[in-house]
Design a protein around this motif. Structure first.
Motif, PDB file in Angstrom:
ATOM      1  N   ALA A 178      -2.518   5.488  -2.014  1.00  0.00           N
ATOM      2  CA  ALA A 178      -3.580   4.498  -2.208  1.00  0.00           C
ATOM      3  C   ALA A 178      -4.558   4.522  -1.041  1.00  0.00           C
ATOM      4  O   ALA A 178      -4.196   4.832   0.099  1.00  0.00           O
ATOM      5  N   GLU A 226      -2.554  -2.278  -9.385  1.00  0.00           N
ATOM      6  CA  GLU A 226      -3.447  -1.418  -8.619  1.00  0.00           C
ATOM      7  C   GLU A 226      -2.704  -0.341  -7.837  1.00  0.00           C
ATOM      8  O   GLU A 226      -3.313   0.646  -7.427  1.00  0.00           O
ATOM      9  N   GLN A 227      -1.408  -0.519  -7.578  1.00  0.00           N
ATOM     10  CA  GLN A 227      -0.630   0.470  -6.840  1.00  0.00           C
ATOM     11  C   GLN A 227       0.283   1.230  -7.800  1.00  0.00           C
ATOM     12  O   GLN A 227       0.713   0.685  -8.825  1.00  0.00           O
ATOM     13  N   THR A 264      -3.182  -3.646  -1.672  1.00  0.00           N
ATOM     14  CA  THR A 264      -3.375  -4.649  -2.715  1.00  0.00           C
ATOM     15  C   THR A 264      -2.596  -5.898  -2.338  1.00  0.00           C
ATOM     16  O   THR A 264      -1.433  -5.810  -1.943  1.00  0.00           O
ATOM     17  N   LYS A 323       0.856  -1.188   0.000  1.00  0.00           N
ATOM     18  CA  LYS A 323       0.000   0.000   0.000  1.00  0.00           C
ATOM     19  C   LYS A 323       0.889   1.233   0.000  1.00  0.00           C
ATOM     20  O   LYS A 323       1.686   1.443   0.911  1.00  0.00           O
TER      21      LYS A 323
END
Length: 480
Positions: free
Chosen positions: A168, A211-212, A172, A164
């Motif tokens: 964020a 996602e990060q 994730t 993370k």
């Protein structure tokens, strides 16, 4: 005429080669089939070269005997690059890196060899970057560990990589494609390049996510960051051996990870931040919470890594076979009298009141057990142990709900209970409204007893205000 004079000489030469064979192992004597010739060539361990290319298609490589000999020569190399191995017991011997080492804020790669034991607690943290200014948060940074991915607790444990960044909203997590193999040496690697986070097991990429993005933490908070191995401050500890920990300040590609896994030499890379051989752990590491250093354990040594892939089990045992289960009663050997002894521990108050279960309930359950198993010649033998402890009677034992799971910013189904405040509020679908004047007003307000409101600013963990055995959910409070 000249051609006719050469024919007898050519016939003699052909006969000579057929009788003596070539220098590459052609068999002397009578003619043989092509399959026999290939088998005999392989038995003679022909080495690559001009003659090795005469093997049939698909066999132009070292024969099996040569591959084994070359593998054995590799296993004889020393492992000076990895150093010694240490063994974590999982009981207070996790380590944190001493200050002074610049931990990568952005791109990084972590590699290590581990030999995890079976029966790990979920999650079991192998290594991670944590925020020592706020230990209660488990997602500020990144984690590498083992956790169960099945809905059933402690089932299907796999390697996971969680990260993370500061920008964020949530962490994730990516997991390996199969459960980990206990008591076997495994090479783990995780990378992050600012866009992709990847997980490698034995140099094979088994997980990836986008996602990060961006740096993991800002320069203003770098003094709060601490790198730990063997567990975390919440006692989610790893149990097993560890060897050859290396941390880079860049995301290494898969080819380099595979090469580093096979290499036994110390890597020479300017981006290498940490290369720990555990020759003297106290030189770079500190214990946590007055713990002890892990002891030296059995290392990987010079043995070759077994990376063979085996098909997974079908998930059924002989007892799942309907025919076997149905034919149980037809075997008289299985019908001999059996006695099962069990004990009921019944907790009551100091005054011997409010037992967990009454004597009538215990007797009724014992009667039903004997009635149900009596036709199968199974008898139950009961013993009751009474414990008189008011403090213990007021507590509720939730199966598989460890203290560190309550209020860990994730909804753990095993902790979703009224006595944990529905996992400190993280399992509540509809968050109750907490008026701003209630936190810290000298009374425990249930609607404010969540992490977001500081657990009512400490009122619900104050023994002078409330019964802390029922209202204290704060994981950092000693009264919980």
């Amino acid at each position: 005429m000249k051609l006719l004079t050469l024919l007898p000489g050519l016939a003699c030469l052909m006969a000579f080669f057929l009788c003596n064979g070539s220098e590459c192992g052609t068999v002397r004597g009578k003619a043989r089939s092509k399959r026999e010739l290939v088998r005999i060539r392989e038995a003679k361990t022909t080495f690559p070269g001009a003659c090795a290319t005469r093997l049939p298609r698909g066999k132009r490589s070292l024969p099996g005997m040569d591959r084994r000999s070359s593998r054995q020569s590799r296993t004889g190399d020393n492992n000076s690059g990895r150093g010694k191995a240490i063994y974590f017991t999982g009981r207070g011997d996790q380590l944190r890196l001493k200050p002074g080492v610049e931990i990568p804020r952005g791109n990084f790669t972590l590699e290590m060899w581990i030999r995890p034991e079976g029966g790990q607690r979920s999650p079991a943290v192998i290594a991670g970057l944590f925020d020592k200014c706020f230990y209660a948060s488990s997602d500020r940074g990144w984690l590498l560990g083992i956790k169960a991915v099945s809905e059933q607790v402690n089932r299907d444990p796999r390697f996971f990589f969680s990260l993370k960044t500061d920008r964020a909203h949530k962490a994730t997590t990516i997991t390996s494609n199969a459960r980990y193999a206990p008591n076997q040496w495994t090479h783990l690697a995780v990378t992050y390049n600012g866009q992709h986070m990847k997980l490698f097991v034995n140099s094979a990429q088994v997980g990836v996510s986008r996602e990060q993005s961006g740096e993991i933490f800002s320069p203003l908070t770098k003094k709060c960051k601490v790198f730990m191995i063997g567990g975390n401050a919440l006692s989610n500890n790893y149990r097993g051996a560890m060897e050859g920990v290396a941390l880079w300040g860049r995301a290494r590609p898969q080819q380099e990870i595979a090469g580093g896994m096979r290499s036994r030499q110390r890597p020479s890379d300017p981006s290498l931040v940490i290369h720990e051989t555990f020759e003297n752990p106290s030189r770079k590491w500190l214990t946590v919470k007055d713990g002890s250093f892990p002891r030296e354990g059995p290392g990987l040594g010079g043995g070759a890594l077994d990376t063979s892939l085996e098909p997974p089990a079908c998930g059924q045992t002989i007892c799942d076979n309907v025919e076997v289960a149905a034919s149980y009663n037809s075997f008289w050997e299985f019908r001999r009298p059996r006695t099962v002894r069990y004990r009921v521990v019944n907790v009551s108050d100091d005054s011997r009141r409010r037992p967990t279960v009454t004597a009538k309930q215990i007797s009724l359950q014992h009667q039903h057990l004997n009635e149900a198993f009596g036709p199968y010649n199974i008898t139950w033998e009961l013993s009751v142990h009474n414990v008189y402890n008011t403090s213990l009677r007021r507590r509720l034992v939730l199966a598989n709900c460890d203290a560190g799971k309550v209020g860990d910013e994730e909804c753990d189904p095993e902790c979703n209970h009224t006595l944990t405040g529905y996992d400190a509020g993280y399992c509540r679908k509809h968050k109750p409204h907490c008026p701003p004047d209630k936190p810290g007003n000298g009374a425990c307000d249930p609607e404010c007893n969540v992490d977001a409101h500081g657990y009512d600013n400490g009122d619900c963990c104050n023994p002078n205000v409330t019964d802390v055995t029922k209202t204290c959910f704060n994981p950092s409070s000693p009264l919980r």
